[in-house]
Design an enzyme around this catalytic site. Structure first.
Site, PDB file in Angstrom:
ATOM      1  N   GLY A 200      -4.590  -6.504  10.312  1.00  0.00           N
ATOM      2  CA  GLY A 200      -4.905  -5.817  11.559  1.00  0.00           C
ATOM      3  C   GLY A 200      -4.170  -6.411  12.743  1.00  0.00           C
ATOM      4  O   GLY A 200      -3.012  -6.815  12.620  1.00  0.00           O
ATOM      5  N   GLU A 222      -2.636 -10.895   8.118  1.00  0.00           N
ATOM      6  CA  GLU A 222      -1.472 -10.009   8.110  1.00  0.00           C
ATOM      7  C   GLU A 222      -1.512  -9.190   9.394  1.00  0.00           C
ATOM      8  O   GLU A 222      -2.275  -8.231   9.512  1.00  0.00           O
ATOM      9  CB  GLU A 222      -1.508  -9.095   6.880  1.00  0.00           C
ATOM     10  CG  GLU A 222      -1.255  -9.813   5.573  1.00  0.00           C
ATOM     11  CD  GLU A 222       0.146 -10.389   5.486  1.00  0.00           C
ATOM     12  OE1 GLU A 222       1.048  -9.911   6.203  1.00  0.00           O
ATOM     13  OE2 GLU A 222       0.347 -11.326   4.701  1.00  0.00           O
ATOM     14  N   CYS A 257       2.978  -1.884  10.585  1.00  0.00           N
ATOM     15  CA  CYS A 257       3.156  -3.243  11.104  1.00  0.00           C
ATOM     16  C   CYS A 257       4.606  -3.695  11.082  1.00  0.00           C
ATOM     17  O   CYS A 257       5.004  -4.559  11.868  1.00  0.00           O
ATOM     18  CB  CYS A 257       2.283  -4.215  10.339  1.00  0.00           C
ATOM     19  SG  CYS A 257       2.568  -4.208   8.552  1.00  0.00           S
TER      20      CYS A 257
END
Length: 515
Positions: A200, A222, A257
């Site tokens: 997140g 992560e 991401c």
């Protein structure tokens, strides 16, 4: 009389405590540790995915309007690949690793044993809600742990489906899904875990880490960050443009991401991006005082052409672009676009559909480094372009930000520039002449550094993330060295000094007591 609606049971701290208690009992009993159990669960997870592909794709479409092909490639296929790899390699991963021993413990042998950590918590993200929920679980199962999965409430359709499928296919005494939002996550974080795996943003990661610190629980975080793309001259522009577009808008419309966050290129490279006669014609049409302004406009031609080919003249109607996940994120992205510093910098796209939560692929040119869009992770379909005098200046732009990205990309044919890129830019992962594809290589660790996270997973790295590497030394009763025991004499000291750092002659001298 109207029938009362059945209320869903409240999941609070006591509920979380009971879940952990049940899973810990299963773990202590050794249920998760056997090779057979691990194989059975991974096969069940693979079967679950294969038998429910249409339902998984439908849930992803409900949550994100995710195109079916993206759902299959980036979520379903990758999860199946992880399961198959673990099933193929797990026996080798579990085997103890031989370790060398030294003269200090002679005669001896040693090994490193991978043992499961225990009961672990996986907190997932909403942007790839199927893959990012279950990929860490594959590693946790392969390593022999009991697992609680907390999927993101921002992707409710996928979270609900995961809860149903996992309960139906996997061992519910060892693997559970807990649905819910902040209160449920908070209740889980109050418990003692043997590891927490969180995917997140940095704000929530700090909360997770603070909760873990109370129990000295190790974490894998992560996270994300502003992943830059450096574009050098002399490259195959069409291929580079397509690969940047695929990494930016082809990955959940920028909501990833490792999505390219901004481009850095030189002012002088623009004429190379289009034909010379187009450059001359534009120069005649627009008599700017600064060549760089003209050249920068030319730089966008390739992007515009490829974007129109991929998503049509009206990308808001394209079925190949995911929508923005919710109104809060739509408002956040709109704020980035509407800031006075950047509102006049849009050179392509910018169209918005608030009702359908759609934002077209948008390119912004010459964006100030102190703007909002350049000081927070975009996580959406906006792509700023920063210009520098020479390509090597790109490294200074990246490093001066004070944060380390999850990924960084370089397009070049120059070997020296590749070497400098690898040596100079600190990021979770680097890719030369492509974007995001390192995610698919299970032989590479996937994880961040600094603000972009800690720890790594994928392939054996997932197994290692949920394992303790236990050192084991074996000795017999022969050759019991007298020098380690009192009384501590001068002779013993000289012998130890000789053993630990001397030559064979000095060892013999010490043994014989010669000065």
């Amino acid at each position: 009389m109207a029938r009362e609606v059945e209320k869903k049971a409240v999941f609070d701290t006591d509920s979380a405590k009971e879940v952990v208690k049940e899973l810990r009992a299963s773990f202590v009993a050794g249920k998760t540790k056997s090779y057979e159990w691990r194989v059975a669960q991974l096969k069940a997870l693979l079967k679950m995915t294969e038998e429910n592909e249409p339902q998984i794709a439908a849930a992803l479409r409900d949550d994100l309007s995710k195109p079916e092909l993206e759902s299959y490639i980036y979520e379903i296929a990758m999860l199946k690949s992880s399961c198959r790899l673990a099933l193929k390699e797990m026996k080798r991963w579990i085997m103890p690793e031989r370790a060398k021993t030294s003269l200090t413990t002679f005669p001896s042998s040693a090994e490193i044993v991978s043992e499961p950590l225990g009961v672990v918590l996986v907190i997932s993200a909403w942007n790839y809600p199927f893959l990012l929920s279950l990929d860490p679980v594959v590693g946790a199962i392969a390593a022999g742990n009991a697992v609680v999965l907390k999927p993101s409430e921002i992707a409710p359709a996928t979270a609900s489906l995961l809860a149903k499928l996992v309960a139906n296919y996997l061992d519910s005494s060892c693997i559970k899904v807990v649905e819910g939002a902040v209160s449920e996550t908070s209740a889980l974080l109050e418990q003692k875990w043997d590891k927490i795996f969180y995917t997140g943003n940095g704000r929530v990661a700090r909360i997770v880490m603070a909760a873990a610190a109370k129990h000295l629980t190790p974490v894998v975080l992560e996270l994300g960050g502003k992943s830059p793309v450096i574009v050098d001259s002399g490259i195959n522009l069409q291929v580079a443009t397509r690969r940047i577009i695929a990494g930016k808008w082809g990955c959940n419309n920028g909501q990833a991401c490792i999505s390219p966050d901004y481009i850095i290129t030189t002012k002088d490279y623009a004429p190379k991006l289009v034909r010379l006669h187009a450059y001359v014609n534009i120069c005649n049409l627009f008599p700017f005082n600064h060549f760089s302004q003209v050249l920068s406009i030319l730089q966008l031609d390739s992007f515009k052409r490829e974007l129109e080919q991929f998503y049509g003249k009206n990308p808001l109607e394209s079925k190949d672009l995911s929508r923005i996940v919710n109104s809060n994120h739509f408002a956040r992205l709109s704020k980035l676009l509407d800031e006075d510093k950047v509102s006049g910098k849009i050179v392509h796209g910018g169209e918005r559909d608030k009702n359908n939560l759609k934002i077209a692929p948008t390119i912004l040119l010459d964006v100030p480094l102190d703007s909002l869009i350049m000081n927070e992770e975009i996580f959406g379909p906006l792509l700023p372009i920063i210009m520098v005098d020479k390509v090597e200046d790109s490294f200074d732009v990246i490093n001066s930000s004070g944060t380390k990205p999850l990924a960084a990309y370089l397009f070049t044919n120059k070997e020296k520039l590749k070497e400098k890129f690898v040596a100079t830019v600190s990021a979770g992962g680097l890719v030369v002449n492509d974007t995001t594809v390192h995610l698919a290589e299970h032989t590479l660790p996937f994880g961040g550094v600094g603000d972009s996270g800690m720890g790594a997973y994928h392939g054996k790295f997932s197994f290692d993330a949920f394992s303790h590497k236990k050192a084991v030394l074996y000795r017999g009763f022969a050759c019991d060295a007298f020098v380690r025991y009192p009384p501590y004499t001068r002779r013993k000291l000289r012998l130890l000094q000789a053993l630990l750092g001397g030559s064979l002659l000095s060892i013999i001298r010490a043994l014989l007591g010669w000065s």
